[in-house]
Design an enzyme around this catalytic site. Sequence first.
Site, PDB file in Angstrom:
ATOM      1  N   HIS A 163      -1.863  11.203   0.559  1.00  0.00           N
ATOM      2  CA  HIS A 163      -1.975   9.886  -0.058  1.00  0.00           C
ATOM      3  C   HIS A 163      -1.952  10.003  -1.581  1.00  0.00           C
ATOM      4  CE1 HIS A 163      -3.067   5.678  -0.337  1.00  0.00           C
ATOM      5  NE2 HIS A 163      -3.955   6.018  -1.268  1.00  0.00           N
ATOM      6  N   GLU A 185       0.822  -1.225   0.000  1.00  0.00           N
ATOM      7  CA  GLU A 185       0.000   0.000   0.000  1.00  0.00           C
ATOM      8  C   GLU A 185       0.854   1.274   0.000  1.00  0.00           C
ATOM      9  OE1 GLU A 185      -3.163  -0.015   2.945  1.00  0.00           O
ATOM     10  OE2 GLU A 185      -3.443   2.148   2.742  1.00  0.00           O
ATOM     11  N   ASP A 234       3.717 -15.118  11.236  1.00  0.00           N
ATOM     12  CA  ASP A 234       2.343 -15.467  10.850  1.00  0.00           C
ATOM     13  C   ASP A 234       1.425 -14.277  11.137  1.00  0.00           C
ATOM     14  OD1 ASP A 234      -0.229 -16.462  10.700  1.00  0.00           O
ATOM     15  OD2 ASP A 234       0.229 -18.335  11.724  1.00  0.00           O
ATOM     16  N   LYS A 278      -7.628  -0.871  11.430  1.00  0.00           N
ATOM     17  CA  LYS A 278      -7.015  -1.252  10.146  1.00  0.00           C
ATOM     18  C   LYS A 278      -5.761  -0.417   9.945  1.00  0.00           C
ATOM     19  CE  LYS A 278      -6.312  -1.316   5.524  1.00  0.00           C
ATOM     20  NZ  LYS A 278      -5.387  -0.457   4.749  1.00  0.00           N
TER      21      LYS A 278
HETATM   22  C1  MEV Z   1      -5.874   3.418   5.282  1.00  0.00           C
HETATM   23  O1  MEV Z   1      -5.150   2.288   4.840  1.00  0.00           O
HETATM   24  C2  MEV Z   1      -5.840   3.529   6.783  1.00  0.00           C
HETATM   25  C3  MEV Z   1      -6.701   4.658   7.370  1.00  0.00           C
HETATM   26  O2  MEV Z   1      -8.037   4.516   6.901  1.00  0.00           O
HETATM   27  C4  MEV Z   1      -6.628   4.509   8.869  1.00  0.00           C
HETATM   28  C5  MEV Z   1      -7.578   5.409   9.632  1.00  0.00           C
HETATM   29  O3  MEV Z   1      -8.630   5.794   9.079  1.00  0.00           O
HETATM   30  O4  MEV Z   1      -7.281   5.670  10.808  1.00  0.00           O
HETATM   31  C6  MEV Z   1      -6.213   5.999   6.924  1.00  0.00           C
END
Ligand code: MEV
Length: 413
Positions: free
Chosen positions: A394, A100, A296, A280
């Site tokens: 990003h 990513e 793992d 995430k």
């Molecule tokens: C994107 O890979 C991760 C985010 O969505 C995490 C978040 O929203 O805190 C930017």
Amino acid sequence: MNRETQADYQHRSPMQSGRVSSRLPGFYELPIGQRREIIAGLSHMNAKEAECFGDFQTLSAEKVDVFIENGVGTFAMPLGVATNFTINGQDILVPMAVEETSVLAAASHGAKLARAGGGFQTTSTSPIGTGQIQLFPEAGFDFESVLQAERENLLAYANEGQHRLLSRGGGALNLTWRFIEAIRSLVLYIDVDTRDAMGANLINTICEKLSKRIQELIPCEMGLRILTNLCDKRLARAHCKVPKASLSNREFSGEEVVDRIEKAYLFAAHDVYRATTHNKGVMNGIDPVVIATGNDWRAVEAGAHAYCCRTGVYQPMTRWWKNAEGDLEGEIELPIAVGTVGGVTKLHPTAQAALQLMGNPTAQGLAEIIVAVGLAQNLSALRALASEGIQRGHMSLHQGNIALAQRQGAHTS
Ligand code: MEV
């Protein structure tokens, strides 16, 4: 054994049958090169296209064949180095394997913010994993008295033959149990200090061995014998402080960003949809280090998410607050089952190089680095989300991907 030849497989090509059959008996017994030819033939790939199943330069065909079954190639993933990390006063370069865009930049940025406040302070508990032995005792049998009387003997039996583990300070430590009335099942929990190993095989072996002895003591039907990935006795923690002055930007003052990050955390603490995305983002930092070190990541993911539910409500993996001086403080605590010896970690040349880059940490040391990276990653995401938004940074980093896709499109169209 139905031995089909390569020609037999190709005979059943999509051209003739209209679709590919996934029945490939004996496939696993063929040499890797032949497996590759077969799948290339079945999917009408030319030799150049089939090369995309990866080369065997770092990970030899021999190793692929040992690591997994039915191997046909290797999957290349970008490997980068996150900068700016200082953990317990020591600078460290962190290897991360991830596809990513912006993950490496974000981790390095989060580490830089934390660095302004002295970096990350980390701690961890001993590397204790837990195995579960499930059984269905005969109704009315007093298993409680038997287990109480035999606990120490069972632990000693579990440790029999584990000389190397014991000499390094590991081994089976504790045995507890509970009866689950709803399924009439007794479950034993055996805690094992696995030292620098991740320990899944060790714990599963102990569970299976111990279950046989238990069956001699308790008349029962045996159920499952397997480790739990909710290894809540194997915790790693990191903490950091970010001076408010480091957080100011074009839109907001440092004080405002601190407030906004605290509010962003509270959003995750009160809304499971946000908590999931928040987490995430934390795993964006954790998984790449777990992968780069040959560990793992599914086990770490499963344990981390389950740990977030320990109160019954899914919670964020990190906590952020404004301290008495008005600076930002954050912390993370997660179960991290990783190893630095054994298995793929030992055999994968890139995993070995990754560990070497970090100064060959112990399993506990590695777990601490991993949670520090998770905290840095989350800090960077929240800082952006709570001020200019995530897309500005990003998309500027993602431009390279878009340009490459356009160039490839131009070449293939
Ligand atoms: C994107 O890979 C991760 C985010 O969505 C995490 C978040 O929203 O805190 C930017």
